[in-house]
Scaffold this motif. Structure first.
Motif, mmCIF file in Angstrom:
data_model
loop_
_atom_site.group_PDB
_atom_site.id
_atom_site.type_symbol
_atom_site.label_atom_id
_atom_site.label_comp_id
_atom_site.label_asym_id
_atom_site.label_seq_id
_atom_site.Cartn_x
_atom_site.Cartn_y
_atom_site.Cartn_z
ATOM 1 N N VAL A 91 18.319 12.692 -32.153
ATOM 2 C CA VAL A 91 19.591 12.546 -31.442
ATOM 3 C C VAL A 91 20.596 13.580 -31.941
ATOM 4 C CG1 VAL A 91 19.290 10.071 -31.029
ATOM 5 C CG2 VAL A 91 20.446 10.835 -33.104
ATOM 6 N N THR A 92 21.560 13.854 -31.089
ATOM 7 C CA THR A 92 22.704 14.682 -31.477
ATOM 8 C C THR A 92 23.902 13.768 -31.645
ATOM 9 O OG1 THR A 92 21.883 16.619 -30.280
ATOM 10 C CG2 THR A 92 24.236 16.566 -30.797
ATOM 11 N N VAL A 93 24.533 13.823 -32.794
ATOM 12 C CA VAL A 93 25.714 13.012 -33.084
ATOM 13 C C VAL A 93 26.935 13.919 -33.140
ATOM 14 C CG1 VAL A 93 26.900 11.617 -34.830
ATOM 15 C CG2 VAL A 93 24.480 11.198 -34.331
ATOM 16 N N ILE A 94 27.939 13.591 -32.330
ATOM 17 C CA ILE A 94 29.225 14.284 -32.357
ATOM 18 C C ILE A 94 30.251 13.322 -32.930
ATOM 19 C CG2 ILE A 94 30.956 15.532 -31.003
ATOM 20 C CD1 ILE A 94 28.836 15.850 -28.805
ATOM 21 N N THR A 95 31.029 13.758 -33.883
ATOM 22 C CA THR A 95 31.989 12.842 -34.515
ATOM 23 C C THR A 95 33.145 13.595 -35.159
ATOM 24 O OG1 THR A 95 32.174 10.932 -36.002
ATOM 25 C CG2 THR A 95 30.859 12.790 -36.767
ATOM 26 N N SER A 96 34.243 12.869 -35.346
ATOM 27 C CA SER A 96 35.382 13.359 -36.132
ATOM 28 C C SER A 96 35.563 12.513 -37.385
ATOM 29 C CB SER A 96 36.668 13.304 -35.296
ATOM 30 O OG SER A 96 36.942 11.961 -34.908
#
Length: 253
Positions: free
Chosen positions: A114-119
């Motif tokens: 999976v690709t995880v995008i986060t701040s």
């Protein structure tokens, strides 16, 4: 008589700290309908706050420090995280919002590409341990209270990406005010995540229901799935059914 009762009710709530609707009904010898009406007036006046199953004295609406929130209801949050991870498929591009509950998703993603995008710094620190996760960090100015990065540039950076599923946090959830957050700091990035995804997944434990905080970043109609640890009040269950929102009760680990 009504004004006198409402004032006494306010003083009683301030003395108790937190009190249920049923206790207020017994204490003041009035129906639950009357209690809800009186409580609504106190809430609109900004004198008290609604919480799950009752009310509490006004706390000022400040966001509790991340470290303190992290240890609250950890069993419920981990159960929510496990259930949320079951919705993630291979090759998904997911946004994980900042928050102590949403961060738990990462603990159960092992084995899927999976690709995880986060701040969220918490999510970043967890995700770097897994070879199966491609991590994209949208950074900005660090906020210690939320343990995350935010700012105009952060939201703009997020806006470039396509998101399969967005796992969102909340400080409060109500039918009228939607999904609210205690800090305006993250408003832009949260609204961007909701706008960019085709599937909004709200992760909120029982303490978030019937609570309204500073800013609304999303309406309940924009949510596709709600994952919580305890079955919410019936008005929410009925509303979710009417709106076609998938309610999942994960229990507690």
């Amino acid at each position: 008589m009504k004004d006198s009762r409402i004032n006494e009710m306010k003083e009683y709530i301030e003395k108790c700290g937190t009190v249920s609707m049923e206790d207020l009904s017994k204490e003041f010898k009035v129906s639950l309908v009357t209690v809800r009406r009186d409580v609504s007036e106190l809430q609109q006046a900004g004198l008290i706050e609604k919480v799950y199953g009752g009310v509490r004295k006004k706390s000022g609406g400040n966001l509790i420090a991340f470290e303190e929130r992290e240890i609250r209801n950890i069993d419920g949050k981990m159960a929510i995280g496990r259930r949320a991870a079951e919705l993630v498929a291979d090759q998904d591009i997911i946004f994980i919002d900042s928050g102590t509950t949403t961060a738990c998703v990462v603990d159960f993603l092992e084995g899927r590409q999976v690709t995880v995008i986060t701040s969220s710094l918490e999510v970043i620190e967890k995700a770097v341990k897994y070879d199966n996760i491609e991590l994209i960090c949208v950074t900005g100015i660090y906020n210690k209270t939320t343990n995350s990065f935010a700012g105009i540039d952060t939201a703009e950076a997020l806006g470039k990406y396509n998101i399969t599923k967005a796992f969102m946090a909340a400080s409060g959830v109500t039918i009228e005010s939607g999904i609210t957050h205690a800090s305006p700091w993250e408003y832009d990035i949260k609204t961007t995540a909701v706008k960019k995804t085709g599937h909004v997944i709200l992760m909120a434990d029982e303490s978030k229901f019937d609570v309204v905080t500073l800013v609304t970043y999303c309406t309940l109609q924009q949510v596709h799935t709600v994952i919580t640890d305890v079955r919410p009040p019936e008005e929410y269950v009925e509303y979710f059914e009417e709106q076609g929102i998938d309610l999942q009760v994960a229990g507690r680990q």
